[in-house]
Scaffold this motif. Structure first.
Motif, short mmCIF file in Angstrom:
data_model
loop_
_atom_site.label_atom_id
_atom_site.label_comp_id
_atom_site.label_asym_id
_atom_site.label_seq_id
_atom_site.Cartn_x
_atom_site.Cartn_y
_atom_site.Cartn_z
N LEU A 1 0.84 -1.20 0.00
CA LEU A 1 0.00 0.00 0.00
C LEU A 1 0.87 1.25 0.00
CD1 LEU A 1 -2.67 -0.99 2.71
CD2 LEU A 1 -2.85 -1.27 0.22
N GLU A 2 1.88 1.24 0.86
CA GLU A 2 2.77 2.41 0.93
C GLU A 2 3.63 2.53 -0.32
OE1 GLU A 2 5.99 4.75 3.75
OE2 GLU A 2 4.91 3.03 4.57
N LEU A 3 4.04 1.41 -0.91
CA LEU A 3 4.81 1.47 -2.16
C LEU A 3 4.04 2.27 -3.20
CD1 LEU A 3 7.08 0.55 -4.13
CD2 LEU A 3 5.61 -1.41 -4.66
N LEU A 4 2.76 1.98 -3.36
CA LEU A 4 1.95 2.68 -4.35
C LEU A 4 1.80 4.15 -3.98
CD1 LEU A 4 -1.06 3.71 -5.36
CD2 LEU A 4 0.34 2.41 -6.97
N MET A 5 1.46 4.41 -2.71
CA MET A 5 1.25 5.80 -2.27
C MET A 5 2.51 6.64 -2.47
SD MET A 5 -1.90 6.10 -1.28
CE MET A 5 -1.75 7.71 -0.52
#
Length: 546
Positions: A290-294
């Motif tokens: 999730l954080e990779l995408l954000m």
């Protein structure tokens, strides 16, 4: 391709479905023995990709053994080729489509051409094009891809030409190296939590075909759960990322609005609503993804492509990394009783966190009622006096889906209980919303809590067309707070017995029907505290998996 206006809506839908189906290569098609499940079957199809013979052992490993982060590393170091990865995920998405009807548009040819380009780039330049280099990412049908239709499940939209340009988020994903191979299925109007429409049919839950896959990003939920993509992109104005995540046993993050660029999509309703904005965000099988995408998208400065995107960099350096969190525990609202397994998941999560040394403070569910926020949300949804979504349906002569009918009946009852005629006083609505935000902000500040732990829904994934109203997600949309779904445990008919259920005619509970359905909790933070929310939620998820 547009079809003649002289054809019936049923014929138009059949032609469009056949066009999409024809894009699945023969070698990607399942044998009949694997296609026996229906929407009334209680079987899981999660094991079929690995045993159907379409994927090689290497392709099974590519699609099952990596997170998005580790797959990006394998691609960046040359351990894997983008073409091989794209081929594996195209096959797996095709399998997911045949089993769950999770797709609307199939872009395998474009994806493989893109993957070849990425491999040539790596060979020539010696480094990846960006942090998402070679990652196969699925996107909700509303996002525009040049040369591809966005029908949104409306028969009348079949006559629309393909998009002439990409949504800003699509351009950003491509600039970061992503491979976009499919668009995913949605409900008629995008305003119901059961993903069903008259073009592409009903999305089935891969854990148990007789249960809902959620909505409105239901196709994303099923596709990611089937590992037909390594990451998915959905949108959320009332729970449309989080509900599919909890139904399908995956992670889903609704950021604060406009952290991820939202504009340039095909709209399912009237543009320009004075209500609160929707948000775009990721769905994944791994929390860290999730954080990779954000981070990847926000580091690309999306405000240069989307005037509405916030010029707020992704910043975790200012987020305090706490070994012990202060967590506000918000239990069920008495007006919206939870099913026994849903209640058990929240209670177990709270105990597990307390046992690990985190401070769990129970909140008064009446002091800052989610029901109040839910009414504000639904008054905001009803602000369009032209009922544009209804016009889109009527234009083709197609009927409303059963889930949409149920949602409209529930909405009307809720609005009557709220006592305010839709659109009667937008000024007053905004005053009440701001006061609600102020009171919730006071809860966070006065109790010094980091996040709120709460239910994601009244139910597990329920039987088709019965999801109904969404108080446990929509209230947070009205507040414009970021929220994340974390999968946790499964329903168990031997524990979650029917005698534990609160009588609720809208959601009759059957322990047998939802046995082994995924469970989840929701974690919420204040507006624009997205980085803090993901930091805290990662610690909570780690505690759950310990």
């Amino acid at each position: 391709m547009p079809v003649s206006m002289s054809e019936s809506w049923q014929e138009k839908a059949a032609i469009k479905r056949a066009q999409v189906d024809a894009r699945i290569p023969e070698s990607f098609r399942l044998r009949e023995e694997f296609l026996r499940g229906t929407e009334s079957s209680s079987t899981s199809v999660l094991d079929i990709p690995a045993k159907c013979g379409i994927l090689s052992p290497e392709e099974i490993a590519i699609t099952e053994n990596y997170t998005a982060i580790s797959l990006a590393v394998a691609l960046a170091t040359g351990k894997l080729l983008a073409f091989d990865v794209a081929t594996a995920f195209c096959k797996r998405a095709a399998i997911a489509q045949q089993l769950t009807s999770c797709l609307t548009e199939i872009m395998f040819d474009q994806a493989l051409k893109r993957a070849r380009f990425l491999d040539e780039y790596m060979k020539k330049e010696g480094h990846p094009i960006g942090p998402l280099h070679g990652l196969p990412i699925s996107i909700k049908d509303s996002f525009n891809v040049a040369g591809v239709q966005s029908t949104l499940g409306y028969i009348s939209f079949i006559d629309h030409a393909p998009a002439d340009k990409n949504s800003p988020l699509v351009d950003i994903l491509l600039s970061l190296g992503a491979v976009l191979h499919v668009k995913t299925n949605i409900p008629q109007t995008l305003m119901t939590a059961d993903s069903d429409n008259h073009i592409f049919g009903r999305v089935l839950n891969p854990h148990k075909l007789c249960l809902s896959a959620g909505g409105s990003s239901g196709g994303e939920g099923a596709c990611v759960a089937m590992r037909g993509s390594i990451l998915g992109i959905g949108t959320d104005i009332g729970g449309s990322i989080r509900i599919p995540a909890l139904c399908n046993g995956i992670y889903g993050f609704k950021p604060s609005s406009d952290r991820i660029p939202y504009s340039g999509q095909t709209s399912a309703g009237r543009l320009g609503s004075p209500g609160f904005p929707a948000a775009a965000g990721p769905l994944a099988n791994s929390f860290a993804d999730l954080e990779l995408l954000m981070k990847s998208v926000i580091d690309a400065r999306p405000w240069n492509l989307d005037a509405q995107a916030l010029a707020i960099p992704w910043n975790t350096t200012g987020v305090e990394k706490k070994s012990k969190l202060r967590i506000g525990l918000l239990k069920e609202d008495s007006k919206w009783p939870a099913w026994p397994p849903v209640r058990r998941a929240l209670d177990t999560a709270a105990k597990k966190l307390a046992d690990a040394g985190h401070e769990v403070i129970e909140l008064d569910p009446n002091k800052t009622s989610l029901d109040e926020g839910f009414i504000i949300a639904y008054e905001s949804y009803a602000l369009d006096p032209t009922q544009q979504a209804g016009q889109f349906i009527a234009a083709s002569g197609e009927p409303m889906t059963e889930s949409l009918k149920r949602t409209l009946v529930g909405s009307q009852a809720l609005l009557m209980r709220g006592g305010n005629a839709p659109g009667s006083d937008v000024f007053d609505l905004n005053v009440r919303k701001r006061d609600y935000q102020r009171r919730w902000n006071d809860v966070f500040v006065s109790l010094n809590i980091d996040v709120v732990l709460c239910l994601g829904a009244q139910t597990t994934a329920p039987p088709h067309d019965t999801f109904g109203m969404v108080p446990y997600t929509a209230a947070w949309n009205a507040l414009e707070f970021p929220a994340v779904i974390v999968p946790f445990m499964k329903a168990d008919k031997t524990i979650d017995t029917e005698d534990l259920a609160t009588q609720d005619p809208e959601h009759p509970y059957s322990a047998e029907e939802v046995h082994r359905a995924p469970l989840a909790v929701q974690i919420v933070a204040r507006r624009y505290h997205d980085e803090k929310l993901l930091e805290a939620s990662q610690a909570i998820d780690t505690c759950f998996r310990a």
